[in-house]
Design a protein around this motif. Structure first.
Motif, mmCIF file in Angstrom:
data_model
loop_
_atom_site.group_PDB
_atom_site.id
_atom_site.type_symbol
_atom_site.label_atom_id
_atom_site.label_comp_id
_atom_site.label_asym_id
_atom_site.label_seq_id
_atom_site.Cartn_x
_atom_site.Cartn_y
_atom_site.Cartn_z
ATOM 1 N N LEU A 1 0.937 -1.083 0.056
ATOM 2 C CA LEU A 1 -0.086 0.164 -0.160
ATOM 3 C C LEU A 1 0.887 1.258 0.251
ATOM 4 O O LEU A 1 0.487 2.218 -0.631
ATOM 5 N N GLU A 2 2.071 1.116 0.461
ATOM 6 C CA GLU A 2 2.898 2.275 0.922
ATOM 7 C C GLU A 2 3.759 2.361 -0.504
ATOM 8 O O GLU A 2 4.740 3.219 -0.402
ATOM 9 N N GLY A 3 3.677 1.459 -1.432
ATOM 10 C CA GLY A 3 4.560 1.560 -2.395
ATOM 11 C C GLY A 3 5.954 1.149 -2.316
ATOM 12 O O GLY A 3 6.915 1.191 -3.108
ATOM 13 N N ARG A 4 6.213 0.072 -1.461
ATOM 14 C CA ARG A 4 7.457 -0.369 -0.962
ATOM 15 C C ARG A 4 7.782 -1.682 -1.496
ATOM 16 O O ARG A 4 8.842 -1.897 -1.928
ATOM 17 N N LEU A 5 6.631 -2.372 -1.818
ATOM 18 C CA LEU A 5 6.615 -3.691 -2.676
ATOM 19 C C LEU A 5 5.801 -3.968 -3.717
ATOM 20 O O LEU A 5 4.690 -3.164 -3.549
ATOM 21 N N GLN A 6 6.046 -5.044 -4.412
ATOM 22 C CA GLN A 6 5.066 -5.070 -5.639
ATOM 23 C C GLN A 6 5.141 -6.603 -5.441
ATOM 24 O O GLN A 6 5.934 -7.311 -5.510
ATOM 25 N N ARG A 7 3.808 -7.310 -5.398
ATOM 26 C CA ARG A 7 3.545 -8.798 -5.531
ATOM 27 C C ARG A 7 2.696 -8.907 -6.761
ATOM 28 O O ARG A 7 1.824 -8.345 -7.210
ATOM 29 N N ARG A 8 3.464 -10.027 -7.571
ATOM 30 C CA ARG A 8 2.503 -10.504 -8.613
ATOM 31 C C ARG A 8 2.411 -12.064 -8.606
ATOM 32 O O ARG A 8 3.297 -12.748 -8.255
ATOM 33 N N ARG A 9 1.337 -12.527 -8.537
ATOM 34 C CA ARG A 9 0.718 -13.878 -8.361
ATOM 35 C C ARG A 9 1.615 -14.624 -9.492
ATOM 36 O O ARG A 9 1.706 -14.310 -10.795
ATOM 37 N N GLY A 10 1.982 -15.935 -8.920
ATOM 38 C CA GLY A 10 2.932 -16.681 -10.039
ATOM 39 C C GLY A 10 4.268 -16.132 -10.000
ATOM 40 O O GLY A 10 5.460 -17.099 -10.585
ATOM 41 N N VAL A 11 4.754 -15.115 -9.686
ATOM 42 C CA VAL A 11 5.892 -14.813 -9.921
ATOM 43 C C VAL A 11 6.602 -14.453 -8.396
ATOM 44 O O VAL A 11 7.749 -15.408 -8.271
ATOM 45 N N GLY A 12 6.220 -13.612 -7.616
ATOM 46 C CA GLY A 12 6.952 -13.256 -6.322
ATOM 47 C C GLY A 12 6.726 -11.965 -5.847
ATOM 48 O O GLY A 12 5.974 -10.998 -6.487
ATOM 49 N N THR A 13 7.317 -11.635 -4.806
ATOM 50 C CA THR A 13 7.282 -10.227 -4.201
ATOM 51 C C THR A 13 8.675 -9.487 -4.523
ATOM 52 O O THR A 13 9.704 -10.118 -4.256
ATOM 53 N N THR A 14 8.562 -8.321 -5.022
ATOM 54 C CA THR A 14 9.951 -7.520 -5.406
ATOM 55 C C THR A 14 9.770 -6.063 -4.855
ATOM 56 O O THR A 14 8.867 -5.804 -4.267
ATOM 57 N N VAL A 15 11.058 -5.693 -4.681
ATOM 58 C CA VAL A 15 11.187 -4.363 -4.250
ATOM 59 C C VAL A 15 10.869 -3.517 -5.068
ATOM 60 O O VAL A 15 11.500 -3.502 -6.035
ATOM 61 N N ALA A 16 10.025 -2.536 -4.620
ATOM 62 C CA ALA A 16 9.319 -1.481 -5.667
ATOM 63 C C ALA A 16 10.226 -0.251 -5.633
ATOM 64 O O ALA A 16 10.923 -0.074 -4.675
ATOM 65 N N LEU B 1 -17.136 15.626 -17.647
ATOM 66 C CA LEU B 1 -16.693 14.910 -16.391
ATOM 67 C C LEU B 1 -15.636 13.908 -16.664
ATOM 68 O O LEU B 1 -15.997 13.124 -17.417
ATOM 69 N N SER B 2 -14.675 14.104 -16.038
ATOM 70 C CA SER B 2 -13.454 13.079 -16.367
ATOM 71 C C SER B 2 -13.390 12.459 -14.817
ATOM 72 O O SER B 2 -13.086 13.022 -14.021
ATOM 73 N N VAL B 3 -13.381 10.992 -14.986
ATOM 74 C CA VAL B 3 -12.905 10.219 -13.553
ATOM 75 C C VAL B 3 -11.944 9.385 -13.983
ATOM 76 O O VAL B 3 -12.076 8.364 -14.915
ATOM 77 N N ALA B 4 -10.738 9.767 -13.500
ATOM 78 C CA ALA B 4 -9.329 9.128 -13.981
ATOM 79 C C ALA B 4 -8.767 8.304 -12.566
ATOM 80 O O ALA B 4 -8.660 9.059 -11.485
ATOM 81 N N THR B 5 -8.714 6.950 -12.747
ATOM 82 C CA THR B 5 -8.246 6.327 -11.773
ATOM 83 C C THR B 5 -6.723 5.989 -11.898
ATOM 84 O O THR B 5 -6.357 5.331 -12.891
ATOM 85 N N TYR B 6 -5.891 6.490 -10.934
ATOM 86 C CA TYR B 6 -4.470 6.417 -10.845
ATOM 87 C C TYR B 6 -3.986 5.032 -9.929
ATOM 88 O O TYR B 6 -4.571 5.111 -8.787
ATOM 89 N N ARG B 7 -3.027 4.256 -10.347
ATOM 90 C CA ARG B 7 -2.300 3.288 -9.405
ATOM 91 C C ARG B 7 -1.753 3.997 -8.145
ATOM 92 O O ARG B 7 -1.044 4.687 -8.305
ATOM 93 N N ALA B 8 -2.735 3.553 -7.143
ATOM 94 C CA ALA B 8 -2.216 4.196 -5.969
ATOM 95 C C ALA B 8 -0.664 3.813 -5.405
ATOM 96 O O ALA B 8 -0.043 4.174 -4.686
ATOM 97 N N ASP B 9 -0.429 2.637 -5.700
ATOM 98 C CA ASP B 9 0.787 1.932 -5.197
ATOM 99 C C ASP B 9 2.237 2.559 -6.061
ATOM 100 O O ASP B 9 3.130 2.890 -5.463
ATOM 101 N N THR B 10 1.988 2.966 -7.168
ATOM 102 C CA THR B 10 3.058 3.306 -8.113
ATOM 103 C C THR B 10 3.294 4.786 -8.280
ATOM 104 O O THR B 10 4.106 5.352 -8.718
ATOM 105 N N CYS B 11 1.974 5.572 -7.887
ATOM 106 C CA CYS B 11 1.963 6.880 -8.337
ATOM 107 C C CYS B 11 1.790 7.949 -7.320
ATOM 108 O O CYS B 11 1.237 7.721 -6.162
#
Lengths: 253, 253
Positions: free
Chosen positions: A61-76, A222-232
């Motif tokens: 949530l704080e953008g420190r890690l990135q997890r991907r199913r089937g792959v693993g957890t990496t340092v973001a 009206l624009s509704v834009a959703t940004y990735r909270a983990d990376t942005c």
DNA sequence: TAGTGGTCTAGACCACTGA
DNA sequence: CAGTGGTCTAGACCACTAG
């Protein structure tokens, strides 16, 4: 009794775990490096996997890690700054716009959107889908609602759908005089379609940026834009014309 | 075979649950109403409590629910709009400022803050604590970092700490000429001290607004404000002078 | 003190990725 | 295919709130 009061408010295991992991990330890992898997980490720290996952979720949530199913957890890598500057009072699609038109359909907007547009419910509007890529990866998905009072229905004139149709609607927008705009940012969770476009699982935390465009005394779009909270990290350009020194740019793993 | 392919990608239970609950909230509950407890809800839907909690967590993240330990789960009012407008290029503490000074100490800033301030690490700075209340409840906590190059150490002159000292530092700030400012918004989780001030548990999702203030060609001050993500929608005042009609205000339960 | 949400466990199976 | 993270279960105990 000589009992010193240690841990009068014992912190939860996952919270302590998060702190320990966070410090380890700073000192012993490099960006892109892959962590031991969850079962091993849980064993190493002597906790259940669910507890470990609670700590990992926070760090993600704080953008420190990135997890991907089937792959693993990496340092973001550090979050990338994404400009959503308020200085440029321009229509979507104007020169310099970083969004890519994806599609466009005519349909009835969600109730919340209809209310903001003052348009009657069930009244169909243009819905332009756009996506935004930064530093080589998708960072945001947008739905742009344009009522027919702003841009008339041109189904019969242009391509039935697709990017071409989207561009046609945006072109029409440019012909109106923009009187102002209005922005709000809030936390949300990704809908299934947005999640797919952002390469995340449904429900992933996103920053929702809602922009209202005013023209002819009305809310014209009206624009509704959703940004990735983990990376942005959303940035609002410097006000006052001061030139800023930015930190190190996001680097590939 | 005449097997129709339903649910080729079966959605997770908690996701479906969230949808069902969300619709129920819209149609069968009113703001402030208290929901059945988690054990009962889980039984009613035929899932484990942990699964139900996953759905509730999502809804809380989206600001639909509010959960309080020892009390229960209630239907949250719509998020309140909190103005963090970019138009007012003024120092913190200027007339009209909605923040309440709480405290002020002199200490070494965190590494990330020192970097942004260009100040050498270990160089102590003023750290002003402020809080913001809206519609009767705390919505944000702020740490304002002011290096001694901007406002000299006035420990000997003014009160040793407390709101008076904070106001003194803010007063000194007003005497400088503000050349511009810079904003960024990102997702974070509440530190223990912020959580306490915001009446949330540590780790609760917050919107972190970082503002850099420029004067004399330098970063003269840095504000890090954490807003409750569950109850707040950050608004950036209308650009262009258009008067906006706002939706219904937050109402008490 | 009774009832709530918060934390934690020790398992199980599933969906996805890449070799 | 083996290995990863994602989902789910059925318990248990704890911390907090309010009557």
């Amino acid at each position: 009794m000589g009992t010193t009061q240690l841990e009068s408010v014992p912190e939860p295991k996952y919270w302590h775990l998060k702190t320990v992991l966070s410090e380890a990330l700073d000192s012993e890992f490099t960006v892109g490096e892959i962590l031991p898997n969850e079962r091993e980490l849980a064993a190493r720290f002597g906790v259940a996997r669910a507890t470990l996952r609670q700590a990992l979720e926070q760090l993600e949530l704080e953008g420190r890690l990135q997890r991907r199913r089937g792959v693993g957890t990496t340092v973001a890598p550090p979050r990338m700054g994404v400009d959503v500057g308020t200085e440029r009072h321009t229509w979507p699609g104007a020169p310099g716009d970083t969004w890519q038109p994806v599609d466009c359909v005519v349909a009835a907007p969600p109730a919340a959107v209809a209310e903001a547009l003052v348009t009657d419910r069930h009244e169909p509007v243009h819905i332009v889908r756009r996506s935004r890529v930064s530093h080589g990866q998708p960072v945001a998905a947008e739905l742009l609602y344009v009522p027919h009072t702003t841009v008339p229905d041109l189904t019969a004139i242009d391509a039935p759908s697709g990017p071409a149709r989207a561009r046609a609607v945006l072109r029409e927008l440019q012909r109106r005089e923009l009187e102002g705009q209005d922005r709000a940012v809030e936390l949300g969770s990704a809908r299934a379609d947005d999640a797919k476009e952002l390469d995340r699982l449904p429900g992933a935390p996103v920053l929702v940026v809602t922009t209202r465009f005013f023209a002819e005394g009305r809310t014209a779009a009206l624009s509704v834009a959703t940004y990735r909270a983990d990376t942005c990290r959303l940035t609002f350009g410097a006000s006052g014309g001061v030139e800023i020194h930015h930190g190190p740019e996001r680097q590939a793993s």
